[in-house]
Design a protein around this motif. Structure first.
Motif, PDB file in Angstrom:
ATOM      1  N   GLU A   7      27.747  -8.074  28.778  1.00  0.00           N
ATOM      2  CA  GLU A   7      28.511  -9.305  28.634  1.00  0.00           C
ATOM      3  C   GLU A   7      28.462  -9.707  27.166  1.00  0.00           C
ATOM      4  O   GLU A   7      27.411 -10.104  26.659  1.00  0.00           O
ATOM      5  CB  GLU A   7      27.889 -10.384  29.530  1.00  0.00           C
ATOM      6  N   GLU A  58      35.850 -14.216  31.133  1.00  0.00           N
ATOM      7  CA  GLU A  58      35.685 -15.587  31.642  1.00  0.00           C
ATOM      8  C   GLU A  58      36.238 -16.555  30.587  1.00  0.00           C
ATOM      9  O   GLU A  58      35.886 -16.473  29.426  1.00  0.00           O
ATOM     10  CB  GLU A  58      34.202 -15.886  31.862  1.00  0.00           C
ATOM     11  N   HIS A  98      33.507 -15.093  27.723  1.00  0.00           N
ATOM     12  CA  HIS A  98      32.565 -13.997  27.915  1.00  0.00           C
ATOM     13  C   HIS A  98      33.335 -12.736  28.282  1.00  0.00           C
ATOM     14  O   HIS A  98      34.104 -12.727  29.235  1.00  0.00           O
ATOM     15  CB  HIS A  98      31.564 -14.346  29.015  1.00  0.00           C
ATOM     16  N   ARG A 113      20.665 -16.641  28.710  1.00  0.00           N
ATOM     17  CA  ARG A 113      21.932 -17.295  28.391  1.00  0.00           C
ATOM     18  C   ARG A 113      22.198 -17.358  26.894  1.00  0.00           C
ATOM     19  O   ARG A 113      23.236 -17.830  26.466  1.00  0.00           O
ATOM     20  CB  ARG A 113      21.938 -18.712  28.976  1.00  0.00           C
TER      21      ARG A 113
HETATM   22 MG    MG Z   1      29.154 -14.947  32.298  1.00  0.00          MG
END
Ligand code: MG
Ligand code: ADP
Length: 703
Positions: free
Chosen positions: A456, A201, A328, A444
């Motif tokens: 991730e 990403e 990411h 997060r």
């Molecule tokens: Mg992500």
């Protein structure tokens, strides 16, 4: 209806896809090529000739005049040198375009001006680019015309890797080989290959090009070296997922089309947290292709911005006071029979293969936390890691409630007899459907988070290649698989042995798991108590490459030799020093030639005002006080400027790459911060009309 976008038609229209090869190549040639793609091996020159001709014909039909071996040297960006398909005209002066198998397979650019970290002296300039048959060739179209780009690896005369691609490919083979040993233990005798998949990403900023051109810091360093956050930043959370502005929307549309043509599966687009910040995510694909595609994404983002009168900033921290940009790196392992080894299924407690894979990854991440941290380091990312919005500089793993509970059961009782299930989500509105929730909420703030069927890795910087993080991930997981397979293949009672090993690993490496708030002060203290490394900067992270542990790992799996690792560490120090040197010089020039003169003019105007007001018999105390305050800050800024110039001049006197880099971090970088402070204060004190460069408010709110 001509403005309807036919995505199915344009997708991969500029890519020499497998489908096009199948169509254009004789059956046996296609078969040989496909076999090598899937299983490795060497292409015969005769076959290469046939492929090259088909590739050239397709390219020429699509307007190509040149070809290039497209590679990824250690600058972190891509490199290309174009050669036209032209040859000697025949006796009658006719031109026949040609492209041979030899030209397809191997190139020989002069390698002397790419970073090699001392691996190769300048007089040993030979370097070879070698076709990466597994990544498709594509056409690049810009003002230069249409160029056929052939993805390649880049090596020295002696076979040392001079790029980011070669080690990545080596690491993919290593993890495939070791992962196969794991699935074999569980009775899978059909899989022939395990492939790491990557979805990167990409975050980015878009600003107005005319304003960009008025700031030397943005032009030379990609980030603002001065600047006061405006009255409004991101505190209202109104940009994240907000409606996309027209100008940005038309950019995104154009960008998607360009990427789709290149075979990049641009999928998700949205506004990010900071004003002027956005994100694009493609669908995941095989790691080396994802790495190539991410390079194309970054390059296309910049190119398309120009057409819209904007500039795309990929720097990790273009603006103080608002979020920076990351990338990411979503990573998983899939067998060629279609099994994602990171998929826990509905009842992970009963999925022994998954638990072994998880235990191995816990071991890998804990053992090589320093290497992972290193793989996500670049100069810009130093502003991000450990700051509020990004993952902390400490590596930890988030598993989520369900898996953490399974790990707890295994560690505490030796058995995991159940998995927490998601339950129903009830909205309380009768017209909305209730549905089964995921078993785990998201986190997060974790740098390395399990997200359903993949990890991730969130530390990677927005401008960085994703080659290094994935090379590292593949390597460390290959090692853990290998060590587990060594034990389990020898065991008499597999069930028992695998149970014991999972328990042993999970107990030993549980400290790497952290499900709480990674941004908190308490975590820093807790991580220290657990003995997890907290490596604060790129230069401090660099030596992780050449520890005994790292050399043993990379040499064992043939990914890097010790010499390659040493050269890479050296290049990191050089890159850091050069970057800080450029930033320091840019800062000093802006201060000396733009900002201080502007402020001096202001003081002159103020002084004239004080005299005039006094002469007119009125109270000039406000004007006088303002003049005194500004002059005092001006003097501070001047002193800080002189200090910065002295520190910068001192770089060349320091001996040794590592020493220079540390000097830049400790001395020059500190002197830069000391200059920024009074200059930013001056920005808040002087007449806005007199400020010589666009302000933050103008840069990020007026796009
Ligand atoms: Mg992500
Ligand atoms: P977010 O984390 O922003 O919610 P998504 O769930 O949309 O993002 O996924 C982010 C990225 O992860 C995308 O590029 C997606 O293709 C990729 N991804 C999804 N599944 C996998 C997988 N099994 N392996 C690797 N990447 C994956």
């Amino acid at each position: 209806m001509s403005d309807i976008l036919n995505v199915e038609e344009i997708f991969a229209s500029k890519v020499f896809t497998l489908g096009k090869m199948k169509e254009r190549l004789p059956k046996n040639v296609y078969k040989e090529l496909k076999r090598i793609m899937d299983q490795g091996g060497e292409l015969s020159l005769a076959t290469a000739d046939v492929v090259a001709k088909a590739m050239k014909d397709w390219a020429v039909e699509n307007g190509a005049t040149h070809f290039t071996h497209w590679f990824q040297p250690l600058t972190g960006i891509t490199a290309e040198k174009h050669d036209a398909f032209v040859t000697h005209p025949d006796a009658e002066g006719r031109m026949l375009l040609e492209f041979s198998g030899k030209e397809l397979i191997k190139g020989e650019p002069d390698a002397s001006s790419f970073p090699s970290g001392g691996i190769r002296a300048t007089f040993e300039a030979r370097g070879y680019t070698v076709w990466d048959i597994t990544s498709p060739a594509f056409l690049k179209e810009d003002a230069t015309g249409v160029i056929l780009c052939i993805p390649t690896a880049f090596c020295s005369y002696k076979g040392e890797a001079l790029d980011k691609k070669t080690p990545l490919l080596r690491s993919m083979e290593a993890v495939s080989h070791q992962a196969l040993r794991i699935v074999r233990l569980f009775g899978d005798n059909t899989a022939k290959k395990v492939t790491p998949s990557v979805g990167a990403e990409q975050e980015y900023f878009l600003i107005d090009r005319q304003k960009y051109l008025q700031r030397d810091d943005l032009i030379f360093t990609g980030r603002t070296l001065f600047g006061v956050p405006g009255p409004k930043g991101q505190e209202m959370d109104d940009h994240y997922f907000g409606t996309i502005r027209e100008r940005v929307g038309s950019y995104m549309k154009d960008l998607n089309v360009e990427l789709w043509k290149l075979g990049v599966t641009a999928k998700t687009q949205h506004n990010e947290v900071a004003p002027a910040q956005h994100e694009l995510a493609p669908i995941y694909e095989t790691a080396n292709i994802a790495v190539d595609h991410n390079q194309l994404v970054m390059e296309t983002m910049k190119k398309v911005a120009g057409r819209h009168g904007m500039t795309c900033l990929l720097h990790e921290k273009p603006f103080e006071g608002v979020n920076g940009s990351g990338k990411h790196d979503n990573w998983s392992l899939t067998t060629d029979t279609g099994v994602n080894m990171l998929d826990p299924g509905d009842t992970p407690n009963a999925n022994i293969q998954f638990l072994l894979v998880l235990a191995c990854i816990m071991k890998a991440v804990d053992t090589h936390a320093d290497l992972l941290r290193q793989s996500a380091s670049d100069v810009g990312n130093d502003h991000r890691l450990g700051a509020d919005e990004a993952p902390p500089a400490i590596i930890s793993m988030f598993l989520g409630e369900q898996l953490e509970d399974v790990v707890r059961q295994l560690v505490e009782t030796g058995e995991a007899d159940h998995s927490i299930q998601g339950g129903k989500l009830e909205t309380g509105v009768s017209t909305l459907p209730d549905f089964v929730k995921d078993a785990t909420d998201r986190n997060r703030t974790s740098p390395f988070a399990f997200t359903g069927n993949k990890f991730e890795f969130r530390m990677v910087g927005s401008s960085d290649s994703v080659a290094d993080p994935n090379t590292t991930l593949n390597a460390i997981v290959a090692e853990a698989f290998c060590e587990a397979a060594d034990i389990l293949e020898k065991s008499d009672d597999f069930e028992m042995a695998v149970h014991d090993l999972i328990k042993e690993y999970m107990t030993k490496y549980r400290r790497i798991i952290f499900n709480g708030n990674g941004y908190s002060e308490e975590w820093v203290a807790e991580a220290e108590r657990r003995g997890l490394p907290n490596i604060k900067s790129m230069v401090e992270a660099s030596c992780a490459l050449t520890t005994e542990k790292s050399i043993r790992l990379f040499e064992k799996f043939g990914i890097f030799t010790e010499a390659e690792l040493r050269s890479r560490e050296e290049i990191l120090y050089e890159t850091y020093t050069k970057t800080i040197n450029i930033e320091a010089k840019t800062m000093a020039t802006m201060a000396r030639k733009q900002i201080l003169p502007a402020v001096m003019k202001c003081t002159k105007t103020l002084a004239d005002t004080v005299i005039a007001v006094r002469e007119a018999g009125a109270d000039a105390s406000v004007q006088a006080e303002t003049l005194i305050d500004i002059s005092a800050k001006l003097a501070e800024a001047k002193n800080a400027l002189v200090a910065l110039e002295e520190k910068t001049a001192g770089i060349s006197a320091i001996q040794g790459g590592k020493e220079k880099a540390f000097y830049c971090k400790d001395e020059v970088f500190t002197a830069m911060a000391a200059l920024r402070e009074p200059v930013d204060a001056l920005e808040t004190m002087v007449d806005s009309a007199a400020w010589p460069i666009p302000t933050y408010a103008e840069l990020i709110f007026e796009v």
